[in-house]
Design an enzyme around this catalytic site. Structure first.
Site, PDB file in Angstrom:
ATOM      1  N   GLN A  96       0.824  -1.204   0.000  1.00 35.34           N
ATOM      2  CA  GLN A  96       0.000   0.000   0.000  1.00 35.34           C
ATOM      3  C   GLN A  96       0.860   1.257   0.000  1.00 35.34           C
ATOM      4  O   GLN A  96       0.474   2.269  -0.584  1.00 35.34           O
ATOM      5  CB  GLN A  96      -0.940  -0.014   1.203  1.00 35.34           C
ATOM      6  CG  GLN A  96      -2.113  -0.976   1.008  1.00 35.34           C
ATOM      7  CD  GLN A  96      -3.156  -0.882   2.099  1.00 35.34           C
ATOM      8  OE1 GLN A  96      -2.846  -0.600   3.244  1.00 35.34           O
ATOM      9  NE2 GLN A  96      -4.408  -1.143   1.737  1.00 35.34           N
ATOM     10  N   HIS A 125       4.886 -11.603  -8.802  1.00 36.35           N
ATOM     11  CA  HIS A 125       5.077 -12.492  -7.652  1.00 36.35           C
ATOM     12  C   HIS A 125       6.399 -13.250  -7.701  1.00 36.35           C
ATOM     13  O   HIS A 125       6.487 -14.389  -7.228  1.00 36.35           O
ATOM     14  CB  HIS A 125       3.892 -13.454  -7.516  1.00 36.35           C
ATOM     15  CG  HIS A 125       3.746 -14.036  -6.140  1.00 36.35           C
ATOM     16  ND1 HIS A 125       3.811 -13.276  -4.999  1.00 36.35           N
ATOM     17  CD2 HIS A 125       3.525 -15.317  -5.709  1.00 36.35           C
ATOM     18  CE1 HIS A 125       3.623 -14.052  -3.938  1.00 36.35           C
ATOM     19  NE2 HIS A 125       3.456 -15.293  -4.345  1.00 36.35           N
ATOM     20  N   SER A 134       7.497  -2.020   2.407  1.00 39.02           N
ATOM     21  CA  SER A 134       6.168  -1.897   3.012  1.00 39.02           C
ATOM     22  C   SER A 134       6.256  -1.054   4.278  1.00 39.02           C
ATOM     23  O   SER A 134       7.341  -0.865   4.845  1.00 39.02           O
ATOM     24  CB  SER A 134       5.613  -3.278   3.357  1.00 39.02           C
ATOM     25  OG  SER A 134       4.372  -3.181   4.033  1.00 39.02           O
ATOM     26  N   SER A 284       1.571 -23.825  -8.874  1.00 37.03           N
ATOM     27  CA  SER A 284       3.030 -23.809  -8.789  1.00 37.03           C
ATOM     28  C   SER A 284       3.645 -24.169 -10.129  1.00 37.03           C
ATOM     29  O   SER A 284       3.124 -25.036 -10.841  1.00 37.03           O
ATOM     30  CB  SER A 284       3.506 -24.811  -7.729  1.00 37.03           C
ATOM     31  OG  SER A 284       4.924 -24.917  -7.739  1.00 37.03           O
ATOM     32  N   GLU A 446      -3.752 -13.608  -3.031  1.00 37.21           N
ATOM     33  CA  GLU A 446      -3.394 -14.782  -3.818  1.00 37.21           C
ATOM     34  C   GLU A 446      -4.581 -15.734  -3.789  1.00 37.21           C
ATOM     35  O   GLU A 446      -4.744 -16.511  -2.843  1.00 37.21           O
ATOM     36  CB  GLU A 446      -2.153 -15.461  -3.243  1.00 37.21           C
ATOM     37  CG  GLU A 446      -0.943 -14.543  -3.127  1.00 37.21           C
ATOM     38  CD  GLU A 446       0.316 -15.312  -2.788  1.00 37.21           C
ATOM     39  OE1 GLU A 446       0.582 -16.336  -3.449  1.00 37.21           O
ATOM     40  OE2 GLU A 446       1.030 -14.888  -1.860  1.00 37.21           O
ATOM     41  N   TYR A 479      -1.310  -6.037  -0.373  1.00 37.13           N
ATOM     42  CA  TYR A 479      -1.167  -7.476  -0.194  1.00 37.13           C
ATOM     43  C   TYR A 479      -1.714  -7.880   1.167  1.00 37.13           C
ATOM     44  O   TYR A 479      -1.316  -7.330   2.198  1.00 37.13           O
ATOM     45  CB  TYR A 479       0.294  -7.907  -0.318  1.00 37.13           C
ATOM     46  CG  TYR A 479       0.481  -9.404  -0.188  1.00 37.13           C
ATOM     47  CD1 TYR A 479       0.077 -10.258  -1.210  1.00 37.13           C
ATOM     48  CD2 TYR A 479       1.049  -9.963   0.953  1.00 37.13           C
ATOM     49  CE1 TYR A 479       0.230 -11.632  -1.097  1.00 37.13           C
ATOM     50  CE2 TYR A 479       1.216 -11.332   1.071  1.00 37.13           C
ATOM     51  CZ  TYR A 479       0.806 -12.170   0.049  1.00 37.13           C
ATOM     52  OH  TYR A 479       0.962 -13.524   0.169  1.00 37.13           O
ATOM     53  N   TYR A 482      -3.392 -14.917   1.336  1.00 37.89           N
ATOM     54  CA  TYR A 482      -4.112 -15.816   0.443  1.00 37.89           C
ATOM     55  C   TYR A 482      -5.616 -15.645   0.571  1.00 37.89           C
ATOM     56  O   TYR A 482      -6.129 -15.066   1.543  1.00 37.89           O
ATOM     57  CB  TYR A 482      -3.730 -17.266   0.753  1.00 37.89           C
ATOM     58  CG  TYR A 482      -2.380 -17.649   0.187  1.00 37.89           C
ATOM     59  CD1 TYR A 482      -2.273 -18.374  -0.986  1.00 37.89           C
ATOM     60  CD2 TYR A 482      -1.201 -17.244   0.820  1.00 37.89           C
ATOM     61  CE1 TYR A 482      -1.036 -18.715  -1.515  1.00 37.89           C
ATOM     62  CE2 TYR A 482       0.034 -17.568   0.302  1.00 37.89           C
ATOM     63  CZ  TYR A 482       0.113 -18.305  -0.873  1.00 37.89           C
ATOM     64  OH  TYR A 482       1.324 -18.625  -1.397  1.00 37.89           O
ATOM     65  N   ASP A 610      23.529  -6.229 -17.739  1.00 37.90           N
ATOM     66  CA  ASP A 610      22.972  -7.040 -16.655  1.00 37.90           C
ATOM     67  C   ASP A 610      21.455  -7.180 -16.757  1.00 37.90           C
ATOM     68  O   ASP A 610      20.838  -7.900 -15.978  1.00 37.90           O
ATOM     69  CB  ASP A 610      23.386  -6.504 -15.281  1.00 37.90           C
ATOM     70  CG  ASP A 610      22.854  -5.109 -14.981  1.00 37.90           C
ATOM     71  OD1 ASP A 610      21.955  -4.625 -15.688  1.00 37.90           O
ATOM     72  OD2 ASP A 610      23.353  -4.479 -14.025  1.00 37.90           O
ATOM     73  N   THR A 615      23.599 -13.063 -18.897  1.00 39.99           N
ATOM     74  CA  THR A 615      24.642 -12.591 -17.992  1.00 39.99           C
ATOM     75  C   THR A 615      24.230 -12.799 -16.540  1.00 39.99           C
ATOM     76  O   THR A 615      23.034 -12.832 -16.212  1.00 39.99           O
ATOM     77  CB  THR A 615      24.922 -11.097 -18.200  1.00 39.99           C
ATOM     78  OG1 THR A 615      23.746 -10.349 -17.899  1.00 39.99           O
ATOM     79  CG2 THR A 615      25.367 -10.817 -19.618  1.00 39.99           C
TER      80      THR A 615
END
Length: 673
Positions: A96, A125, A134, A284, A446, A479, A482, A610, A615
């Site tokens: 937030q 994620h 946060s 997953s 989530e 956030y 879940y 990078d 690399t």
């Protein structure tokens, strides 16, 4: 977010330590065409000695870069002047504090064009980025507090991305294509999924969400952007990794931007490809042993495999996209206090009214998930009380009896919402964006696939004919853990134990988002009765930062310690080590710590940085203020033969505190056909 070694993190952490809503509109008539824009911004945080966010392991700290992190923005405006902005950022989740600061800076630049109603910030994620951005204690534990440089990198990069998209608005189109992708995800919480009613399970053969949606952005018939939505976790890189990585979705974006459209580091933004999340709570990318292991034993290869699957399918859908989104652009948003939502019976399994609870994490949260297991204290699904965790929770984070009763059958470990201020957010942002016949529903959690589907169904029922396509974009704007179904919650596996607001969290999201859908359809405003608090008092870090950089005796910054070999074949890996300074002296956002250069006549041409996926830049503290940069480049199969060198850019902090840049270059080496 996993809970590995959460108890030790909590102990260390404890010791160490508003925009107005957009005006409503009832105009649902078709507007005259769209203007579209895309943009990208570097959001890479501190590359050394900062706790990483995702696996909750205090021992997982950054020590270099495998790939930079990017924010990618897509802006659409209709003929009536209404705008929506969608951002996909390669971080674990949006906080937030980030959302509020981004909105503040956008409004300073663009006035009321962008607000908390029509700007959505989402995360891919990845579990391989630095944390500490946060204002809530729980999310900063692995970094021992707030990391201002990480926060600033994320905020300023997002603002640059949105700014580039807005400033580049031009007449164009948005097309949509929908399909499926198999073999890029598994359900890591099968027992919980199987506790859902048969009708829910039947909608997801194999217990996975294979749906993929792709948006094709064009300006004057020329493709400029791809926005993909697919559910799979950013956990191809494991807790053993210490390099910043955008994980599988970042690799997918690289394959489209660089591989398909030839957008190199110097021309980034010419085409923008983002791979956003949907309801990935139980999805997953680790295809073996129920989500515990990736396709192979090599985490880098797993990242490439799952990323390539997404990129290849997205490109197919992108090429086949013919349905054009037409009609108004619109948005509705509202903040809701999820600690006490009254949920109507039409959204609950038993048809009775229920309520949510102040946030809390269950004892089984400490077990972690299959792809990020915690310490062997409890096992997922164990509904018996663990005396050790009960005592630890009471000591460090007391929870009122009424909250414990409300959260049942969860055995509360941490009452994160019962503290003052709360350890996790309670007031959550909800949004629905409309682009013609597409609705993008967003929420800060989530969602498991079934919980996500129930939200989609509730929103679709209220949208009526306003939208014929709908996407649920999770990890949006904040956030709060879940979101499981009540039936999944009852088993108290990791996902259920990490469902913050109790058994009826999922139904509450469905209800509140359905209300926004009604307002979107009818043109009614959606004022917020509550606003998220600003918690500047929590912006505290106990990490000392960089003290001093010193080169070893007889060496200077940029000196080459290990030179490359004389020649390399394609596919071989070139290695060079340099005397360096601490990378946190200068994050080099929109820049690079390294360049791979090819000799072109009398000049040197940069072929990789990078930001490239060929690399790696590893930082190693040798002793005291002495450190080395270990740079590797895997020669691509299509690399042109010729003479090359590796250049390292760094910054060193002196005795007076001043920071000075330096560069060093290796001897030349040859790439052979």
């Amino acid at each position: 977010m996993s809970a590995k070694r959460l108890l030790s993190v909590l102990t260390v952490g404890l010791l160490s330590l508003s925009p107005a809503p957009a005006s409503a509109t009832a105009d649902n008539s078709a507007a005259d065409g769209y203007r579209v824009g895309v943009g990208i911004g570097d959001i890479t945080g501190e590359a050394a000695e900062v706790g990483m966010l995702g696996y909750a392991d205090p021992g997982q700290t950054t020590s270099g870069i495998a790939s930079r992190q990017w924010a990618r923005a897509f802006v659409v405006a209709d003929g009536a002047g209404r705008h929506v902005a969608f951002v996909s950022a390669e971080i674990d989740f949006v906080t937030q504090a980030v959302q509020m600061e981004v909105l503040k800076r956008l409004q300073a630049r663009y006035g009321t064009t962008y607000t908390d109603q029509n700007v959505v910030l989402t995360a891919t994620h990845t579990h391989s980025g630095p944390g500490g951005f946060s204002e809530y204690l729980m999310w900063n534990l692995t970094t021992l507090g707030f990391e201002a440089p990480v926060f600033e990198a994320i905020v300023s990069g997002i603002v640059r991305a949105v700014g580039a998209a807005h400033d580049g608005l031009a007449p164009g189109t948005v097309k949509i294509a929908e399909g499926t992708l198999s073999g890029a995800n598994v359900n890591r919480s099968l027992p919980a999924f199987q506790n859902n009613p048969a009708a829910d399970r039947a909608r997801f053969p194999g217990a996975v969400d294979t749906r993929m949606t792709v948006l094709r952005f064009e300006q004057g018939g020329r493709p400029v952007g791809l926005l993909d939505f697919f559910a799979t976790h950013g956990t191809s890189m494991t807790p053993a990794n210490h390099l910043i990585s955008a994980d599988n979705k970042g690799y997918a974006a690289h394959l489209i931007e660089d591989g398909v459209h030839g957008v190199d580091w110097a021309h980034r933004g010419a085409f923008v490809a983002a791979f956003a999340q949907t309801n990935a709570g139980d999805m997953s990318p680790n295809l073996r042993n129920g989500g515990a292991q990736g396709p192979t034993d090599d985490e880098f290869e797993n990242t490439r495999i799952i990323g390539k699957l997404q990129a290849d399918r997205a490109q197919q859908l992108f090429e086949s996209a013919t349905e054009e989104l037409t009609g108004p652009v619109d948005a509705r948003g509202r903040y809701v206090d999820f600690s006490a939502v009254q949920v109507a019976g039409q959204y609950t399994p038993d048809g009775q009214a229920h309520r949510t609870c102040p946030g809390a994490l269950g004892q089984n949260f400490t077990a972690g998930a299959e792809d990020g297991p915690g310490p062997p204290i409890v096992e997922e699904g164990d509904l018996s009380t663990n005396p050790l965790l009960l005592l630890a929770g009471i000591v460090v984070n007391p929870t009122p009896a009424e909250v414990r009763a409300c959260q049942a059958p969860k055995d509360v470990f941490l009452g994160s919402g019962s503290q003052s201020p709360p350890w996790t957010p309670q007031i959550m942002p909800l949004q629905i964006l409309r682009i013609g016949q597409l609705a993008i529903t967003t929420a800060p959690g989530e969602f498991t696939v079934v919980a996500g589907q129930r939200v989609r169904d509730a929103v679709a029922a209220e949208l009526g004919g306003v939208a014929t396509h709908q996407i649920l974009a999770g990890y949006a704007n904040a956030y709060a853990g879940y979101v499981t179904t009540p039936e999944e919650y009852d088993l108290q596996h990791y996902e259920g134990a990490a469902t913050h607001f109790g058994r009826y969290t999922g139904p509450a999201y469905a209800q509140e988002l359905a209300k926004l859908a009604v307002a979107l359809r009818t043109g009614q405003p959606t004022p917020s009765a509550v606003q998220p608090p600003a918690l500047p008092q929590n912006r505290i870090s106990v990490r000392p930062g960089v003290v001093l950089d010193t080169p070893p005796l007889g060496k200077s910054f940029g000196s080459v310690v290990t030179q490359p070999d004389a020649s390399y074949a394609r596919g071989a890996t070139v290695r060079a080590d340099f005397v360096t300074g601490h990378p946190n002296n200068n994050l080099r956002n929109e820049g690079t710590f390294l360049e791979v250069q090819r000799q072109d006549g009398g000049a040197w041409t940069t072929v990789s940085t990078d930001a490239g996926w060929q690399t790696t830049y590893r930082w190693k503290r040798e002793y005291l203020g002495v450190s080395t940069a270990q740079i590797a480049w895997t020669v691509p199969a299509g690399a042109a033969p010729g003479s090359y060198r590796i250049v390292h850019h760094g910054d060193a902090k002196g005795l007076t505190g001043s920071i000075k840049p330096f560069s060093g270059a290796t001897r030349t080496f040859t790439v052979t056909p």
